[in-house]
Write a protein that holds these residues in place. Structure first.
Motif, short mmCIF file in Angstrom:
data_model
loop_
_atom_site.label_atom_id
_atom_site.label_comp_id
_atom_site.label_asym_id
_atom_site.label_seq_id
_atom_site.Cartn_x
_atom_site.Cartn_y
_atom_site.Cartn_z
N ARG A 1 44.32 49.13 36.61
CA ARG A 1 43.32 48.47 37.58
C ARG A 1 44.04 46.99 37.86
NH1 ARG A 1 37.79 45.89 35.98
NH2 ARG A 1 38.65 46.53 33.94
N LEU A 2 43.77 46.55 39.14
CA LEU A 2 44.54 45.22 39.66
C LEU A 2 43.14 44.41 39.82
CD1 LEU A 2 47.26 44.53 41.96
CD2 LEU A 2 45.01 43.11 41.75
N VAL A 3 42.66 43.44 39.11
CA VAL A 3 41.65 42.75 39.09
C VAL A 3 41.81 41.43 39.71
CG1 VAL A 3 39.75 41.84 37.98
CG2 VAL A 3 40.83 44.07 37.02
N VAL A 4 41.03 41.06 40.73
CA VAL A 4 41.27 39.73 41.33
C VAL A 4 39.96 38.81 40.98
CG1 VAL A 4 41.76 38.71 43.63
CG2 VAL A 4 42.56 40.85 43.21
N THR A 5 40.33 37.77 40.67
CA THR A 5 39.19 36.61 40.24
C THR A 5 39.78 35.59 41.09
OG1 THR A 5 39.10 37.76 38.21
CG2 THR A 5 38.03 35.59 38.70
N ARG A 6 38.80 34.75 41.74
CA ARG A 6 38.94 33.66 42.52
C ARG A 6 37.99 32.57 42.18
NH1 ARG A 6 35.89 32.79 47.05
NH2 ARG A 6 34.52 34.51 47.68
N SER A 7 38.41 31.37 41.94
CA SER A 7 37.45 30.19 42.09
C SER A 7 37.63 29.31 43.46
CB SER A 7 37.84 29.50 40.79
OG SER A 7 38.95 28.94 40.72
N ASN A 8 37.11 28.18 43.31
CA ASN A 8 37.23 27.45 44.61
C ASN A 8 38.79 26.84 44.64
OD1 ASN A 8 34.96 27.65 45.45
ND2 ASN A 8 34.04 25.93 44.41
N ILE B 1 46.62 43.15 35.80
CA ILE B 1 46.70 44.39 35.92
C ILE B 1 46.14 45.08 34.48
CG2 ILE B 1 48.12 46.54 35.93
CD1 ILE B 1 49.76 45.20 37.87
N ILE B 2 44.89 45.80 34.33
CA ILE B 2 44.37 46.25 33.26
C ILE B 2 44.56 47.69 32.90
CG2 ILE B 2 42.17 46.19 31.88
CD1 ILE B 2 41.34 43.44 33.64
N ASP B 3 44.79 47.82 31.84
CA ASP B 3 44.68 49.40 31.32
C ASP B 3 43.40 49.64 30.54
OD1 ASP B 3 45.06 52.01 30.31
OD2 ASP B 3 47.01 51.57 29.25
N ILE C 1 55.01 49.78 36.44
CA ILE C 1 53.87 50.10 36.96
C ILE C 1 54.11 50.03 38.43
CG2 ILE C 1 51.61 49.59 37.26
CD1 ILE C 1 51.61 48.04 34.47
N GLU C 2 53.93 51.23 38.91
CA GLU C 2 53.91 51.37 40.54
C GLU C 2 52.64 51.46 41.26
OE1 GLU C 2 56.86 54.26 41.33
OE2 GLU C 2 58.39 53.30 40.36
N LYS C 3 51.64 52.19 40.80
CA LYS C 3 50.37 52.46 41.27
C LYS C 3 49.17 51.71 40.77
CE LYS C 3 50.78 56.91 43.77
NZ LYS C 3 50.50 58.24 44.01
N VAL C 4 48.37 51.18 41.39
CA VAL C 4 47.36 50.71 40.76
C VAL C 4 46.08 50.91 41.40
CG1 VAL C 4 48.57 48.85 39.46
CG2 VAL C 4 47.80 48.39 41.70
N HIS C 5 44.79 50.44 41.00
CA HIS C 5 43.81 50.71 41.72
C HIS C 5 43.09 49.12 41.84
CE1 HIS C 5 39.61 51.41 43.06
NE2 HIS C 5 39.21 50.68 41.93
N PHE C 6 42.90 48.81 43.33
CA PHE C 6 42.50 47.53 43.54
C PHE C 6 41.18 47.32 43.51
CE2 PHE C 6 41.75 43.87 46.36
CZ PHE C 6 42.60 42.91 45.95
N ASP C 7 40.75 46.22 42.49
CA ASP C 7 39.27 45.99 42.01
C ASP C 7 38.90 44.47 42.37
OD1 ASP C 7 36.78 45.49 40.91
OD2 ASP C 7 37.56 45.79 38.81
N ARG C 8 38.33 44.41 43.54
CA ARG C 8 38.11 43.18 44.02
C ARG C 8 36.72 42.36 43.48
NH1 ARG C 8 34.26 44.59 48.03
NH2 ARG C 8 34.20 46.58 48.46
N LYS C 9 36.11 43.22 42.53
CA LYS C 9 34.77 42.73 41.85
C LYS C 9 33.64 42.38 42.61
CE LYS C 9 35.75 39.96 38.47
NZ LYS C 9 36.03 39.02 37.35
N GLY C 10 33.68 43.07 43.76
CA GLY C 10 32.32 42.84 44.47
C GLY C 10 32.56 41.91 45.56
N LYS C 11 33.94 41.37 45.68
CA LYS C 11 33.94 40.28 46.71
C LYS C 11 34.58 40.95 47.77
CE LYS C 11 33.61 36.63 44.10
NZ LYS C 11 32.66 35.55 44.16
N ASP D 1 48.05 42.02 49.85
CA ASP D 1 49.38 41.90 50.88
C ASP D 1 50.40 41.60 50.04
OD1 ASP D 1 47.51 43.18 52.59
OD2 ASP D 1 47.44 41.29 53.75
N GLY D 2 50.30 40.54 49.20
CA GLY D 2 51.42 40.14 48.58
C GLY D 2 51.80 41.20 47.45
N ALA D 3 51.13 41.74 46.75
CA ALA D 3 51.38 42.87 45.73
C ALA D 3 51.71 43.96 46.55
CB ALA D 3 49.97 43.26 44.97
#
Length: 146
Positions: free
Chosen positions: A54-61, A68-70, A116-126, A137-139
Motif C-alpha cells: 500500500r502506498l499511503v499519502v499523508t499531507r499537511s499544509n 509503502i506499507i506491508d 517492489i513494482e506494484k502497489v495499491h494507492f491509498d489516499r486516506k479519504g483525500k 504521477d511522480g511515483a
C-alpha cells in the motif's frame, strides 16, 4: 405460588400460540446492528492478503509524505517526504505540486531498489487532486504501477 406459576405458563403458551409481535429497540443501540463506519478496511485487508503493498499519502499544509506499507507484516518498506534533507535543499517548493512529484519519484526509486513494482494507492479519504495526484504521477514516472 403454584397457581401463579401455572397462570404464567398458560399466558406464555397463549402468547406464543398467537405469535404476538415483540417490539424491541433493535436499532436503538450501537451493539445491536454492527456496521463498519469505514468498510474500505476490508478492501485493504483483501489486497494485503493478495500480496499487494500500500502506498499511503499523508499531507499537511507545509509537507507531503509517502510510505509503502506491508500490511501483512505491519511494516514500512519505503518512505519519502519533503522533510528529507535532500529535498529541502533543492529549489522546488515543499508545499507545491512540484515538491510532491519529486517525493513520488524518490519513493518509487526506493521501492524499485527493494524489488517492489506494484502497489495499491491509498489516499486516506483525500480527494485525488493537487499534491496527492502529483505524488501519484511522480511515483508512476519513477516506475511504480497502481
Amino acid at each position: 405460588m403454584a397457581r401463579l406459576c401455572l397462570l404464567v405458563a398458560a399466558l406464555l403458551q397463549c402468547a406464543s400460540a398467537l405469535q404476538l409481535p415483540v417490539h424491541a429497540a433493535v436499532g436503538a443501540s450501537r451493539t445491536a446492528s454492527p456496521q463498519m463506519k469505514h468498510p474500505d478496511y476490508f478492501n485493504r485487508l483483501a489486497r494485503a492478503e493478495n500480496g499487494r503493498l500500500r502506498l499511503v499519502v499523508t499531507r499537511s499544509n507545509n509537507h507531503i509524505y509517502g510510505q509503502i506499507i506491508d500490511d501483512s507484516k505491519d511494516a514500512v518498506v519505503a518512505a519519502a517526504s519533503t522533510m528529507e534533507k535532500e529535498v529541502r535543499e533543492t529549489d522546488i517548493g515543499l508545499a507545491t505540486c512540484a515538491g510532491a512529484t519529486e517525493v513520488g519519484k524518490r519513493l518509487a526509486a526506493k521501492a524499485l531498489a527493494k524489488g517492489i513494482e506494484k502497489v495499491h494507492f491509498d489516499r486516506k479519504g483525500k480527494m485525488y487532486h493537487g499534491r496527492i495526484a502529483a505524488l501519484a504521477d511522480g511515483a508512476r514516472e519513477g516506475g511504480l504501477s497502481f
